[in-house]
Design a protein around this motif. Structure first.
Motif, PDB file in Angstrom:
ATOM      1  N   ILE A 217      -2.871  -0.923  -3.343  1.00  0.00           N
ATOM      2  CA  ILE A 217      -1.942   0.191  -3.465  1.00  0.00           C
ATOM      3  C   ILE A 217      -2.541   1.511  -2.993  1.00  0.00           C
ATOM      4  N   ASP A 218      -3.854   1.725  -3.154  1.00  0.00           N
ATOM      5  CA  ASP A 218      -4.460   3.012  -2.782  1.00  0.00           C
ATOM      6  C   ASP A 218      -5.271   2.926  -1.497  1.00  0.00           C
ATOM      7  N   MET A 219      -5.143   1.851  -0.762  1.00  0.00           N
ATOM      8  CA  MET A 219      -6.009   1.640   0.402  1.00  0.00           C
ATOM      9  C   MET A 219      -5.341   2.056   1.705  1.00  0.00           C
ATOM     10  N   ASP A 220      -6.132   2.653   2.596  1.00  0.00           N
ATOM     11  CA  ASP A 220      -5.669   2.947   3.953  1.00  0.00           C
ATOM     12  C   ASP A 220      -5.619   1.663   4.763  1.00  0.00           C
TER      13      ASP A 220
ATOM     14  N   GLN B 123       7.524   0.713   0.934  1.00  0.00           N
ATOM     15  CA  GLN B 123       6.380   0.871   0.041  1.00  0.00           C
ATOM     16  C   GLN B 123       6.208   2.313  -0.442  1.00  0.00           C
ATOM     17  N   THR B 124       7.291   3.081  -0.398  1.00  0.00           N
ATOM     18  CA  THR B 124       7.280   4.380  -1.047  1.00  0.00           C
ATOM     19  C   THR B 124       7.421   4.172  -2.553  1.00  0.00           C
ATOM     20  N   LEU B 125       7.149   5.210  -3.322  1.00  0.00           N
ATOM     21  CA  LEU B 125       7.252   5.104  -4.771  1.00  0.00           C
ATOM     22  C   LEU B 125       8.667   4.718  -5.190  1.00  0.00           C
TER      23      LEU B 125
ATOM     24  N   SER C  43       0.867  -1.171   0.000  1.00  0.00           N
ATOM     25  CA  SER C  43       0.000   0.000   0.000  1.00  0.00           C
ATOM     26  C   SER C  43       0.906   1.223   0.000  1.00  0.00           C
ATOM     27  N   LEU C  44       0.712   2.097  -0.958  1.00  0.00           N
ATOM     28  CA  LEU C  44       1.647   3.193  -1.185  1.00  0.00           C
ATOM     29  C   LEU C  44       1.859   4.035   0.072  1.00  0.00           C
TER      30      LEU C  44
ATOM     31  N   ARG D  19      -0.695  -4.954  -7.453  1.00  0.00           N
ATOM     32  CA  ARG D  19      -0.773  -4.434  -6.084  1.00  0.00           C
ATOM     33  C   ARG D  19      -2.204  -3.951  -5.818  1.00  0.00           C
TER      34      ARG D  19
ATOM     35  N   GLN E 210       2.778   3.132   3.051  1.00  0.00           N
ATOM     36  CA  GLN E 210       2.427   2.560   4.356  1.00  0.00           C
ATOM     37  C   GLN E 210       3.667   2.363   5.233  1.00  0.00           C
TER      38      GLN E 210
ATOM     39  N   GLU F  13      -8.976   0.471   5.959  1.00  0.00           N
ATOM     40  CA  GLU F  13      -9.765  -0.217   4.937  1.00  0.00           C
ATOM     41  C   GLU F  13      -9.329  -1.673   4.807  1.00  0.00           C
TER      42      GLU F  13
END
Length: 388
Positions: free
Chosen positions: A314-317, A292-294, A285-286, A311, A288, A320
């Motif tokens: 990738i956009d989930m908190d 998991q940084t870009l 998750s981006l 992935r 996190q 969530e």
């Protein structure tokens, strides 16, 4: 008259000329899921039906069907030969308690010279004669009585429309290799890709004795839970101890996690290709964590040469992801306090934005790395994961 469970398709309706392929695959998956029950699966006019079962196991069958991707909804129902004059009698023989009701009719049989509304009115009137203490409420009834009149001169009476996960039948979207840790995220990632029709294999990196036997057993337990949704699959357990020791010996402390993940995806891709998998799946998750940084993801991807890395989180908190993990019942197992290999030799300050050139230099410092990788792959343990 007999009890059945109606199974309605989900997204399959959109598949046009390929619809038959998806229907056949869904039917196969339903039969596999229900193989532990004494029942019959029937198909008729864009529906499946479960029949010939003991009423005592109806709830268990429904719970199992709710986990089969590709199913839109299910309804326990009564099946009868189409005869509108007898519907009210059958309903009133076993009518759930309610003061108000509404009758909703779907008429697929166009040979009947009445509209759905007219049929509903006739049945509703018959019910009022048999149950004068009840009344009709078209807007907010306590009980909605559904009558589904099919093309084959058969009708179904039901009161519930139980929503399922929908998605696509598992196996319709190829096969992927899930990097399955002992954490919260990766089981959810596997669940989400299976929902899109992907058949799942899994890989786990185990660093015994730095990680315990219980840590591996925890991953097997997680695999068993997600197999309830995606079916049986092999789990490839990679012995990772020597590689982690080498990383610790040769690499800068802040780059150890970065290099470790580079090697993990390299090994995963090699095993995936051998198993005819078309993708790797991770629970990243981006932003996190540091890995998991870009920039970290870019470095990790550099070691994957021919397969896509999916992935789905990738956009989930995190909240969530936790919500889904609780829903699919992996959360309580995921939080058991057994460390995986990502938590040993953990640097105090891992690099957050690694440069690819520096990461590759650290990777290349490891003496005999390719031999270590080959040895790990040659000594993989394969565990067959089955439904819990």
């Amino acid at each position: 008259m007999e009890k059945v469970i109606i199974i309605r398709f989900g997204e399959i309706f959109l598949k046009g000329k390929n619809k038959k392929f998806f229907e056949n695959l869904l039917e196969k998956n339903i039969k596999n899921a229900l193989s532990i029950y004494d029942c019959i699966i029937e198909k008729s006019h864009n529906r499946f039906y479960v029949a010939g079962y003991n009423a005592d196991i109806e709830d268990s069958i429904i719970e199992t069907l709710k986990k089969v991707f590709g199913i839109h909804s299910v309804s326990p129902a009564v099946k009868m030969p189409t005869d509108i004059s007898k519907v009210a009698n059958i309903i009133c023989d076993d009518l759930p308690y309610a003061k108000t009701f509404r009758v909703t009719v779907k008429r697929a049989d166009k040979t009947i010279n009445l509209t759905s509304t007219e049929i509903a009115g006739q049945i509703g009137g018959d019910i009022l004669q048999l149950k004068p203490q009840m009344s009709v409420d078209l807007h907010n009834p306590e009980l909605n009585i559904n009558v589904d009149i099919r093309e084959n001169k058969t009708s179904y009476i039901y009161y519930e429309n139980i929503k399922c996960y929908e998605g696509m039948p598992v196996g319709s979207s190829g096969k992927g290799l899930l990097l399955l840790s002992g954490g919260i995220d990766s089981p959810v990632a596997g669940f989400r890709m299976a929902k899109r029709g992907m058949q799942i294999n899994a890989i786990h990196f185990h660093s015994y004795p730095f990680t315990s036997i219980q840590a591996k057993e925890k991953v097997v337990e997680l695999g068993g839970i997600i197999s309830n949704y995606c079916g049986h699959f092999p789990l490839f357990v990679v012995p990772f101890t020597k590689i982690q020791q080498a990383i610790h010996q040769y690499c800068r402390e802040d780059f150890m996690i970065t290099v470790m993940r580079m090697i993990m995806v390299e090994i995963s891709e090699r095993i995936a290709i051998k198993q005819n998998c078309g993708a790797l799946i991770t629970g990243e998750s981006l932003g996190q964590v540091a890995s998991q940084t870009l920039e970290s993801i870019t470095v990790t991807n550099s070691r994957v040469k021919s397969l896509p890395v999916l992935r789905p989180l990738i956009d989930m908190d995190k909240t969530e992801i936790i919500k889904i993990s609780k829903e699919i019942e992996t959360f309580e197992t995921s939080i058991l306090p057994y460390e995986d290999c990502c938590t040993i030799f953990l640097p105090k300050n891992p690099i957050i934005k690694p440069k690819l050139s520096v990461a590759e230099a650290e990777y290349n410092k490891i003496v005999g790395l390719q031999e270590l990788i080959d040895d790990a792959i040659n000594n993989v343990e394969i565990i067959k994961i089955k439904n819990k």
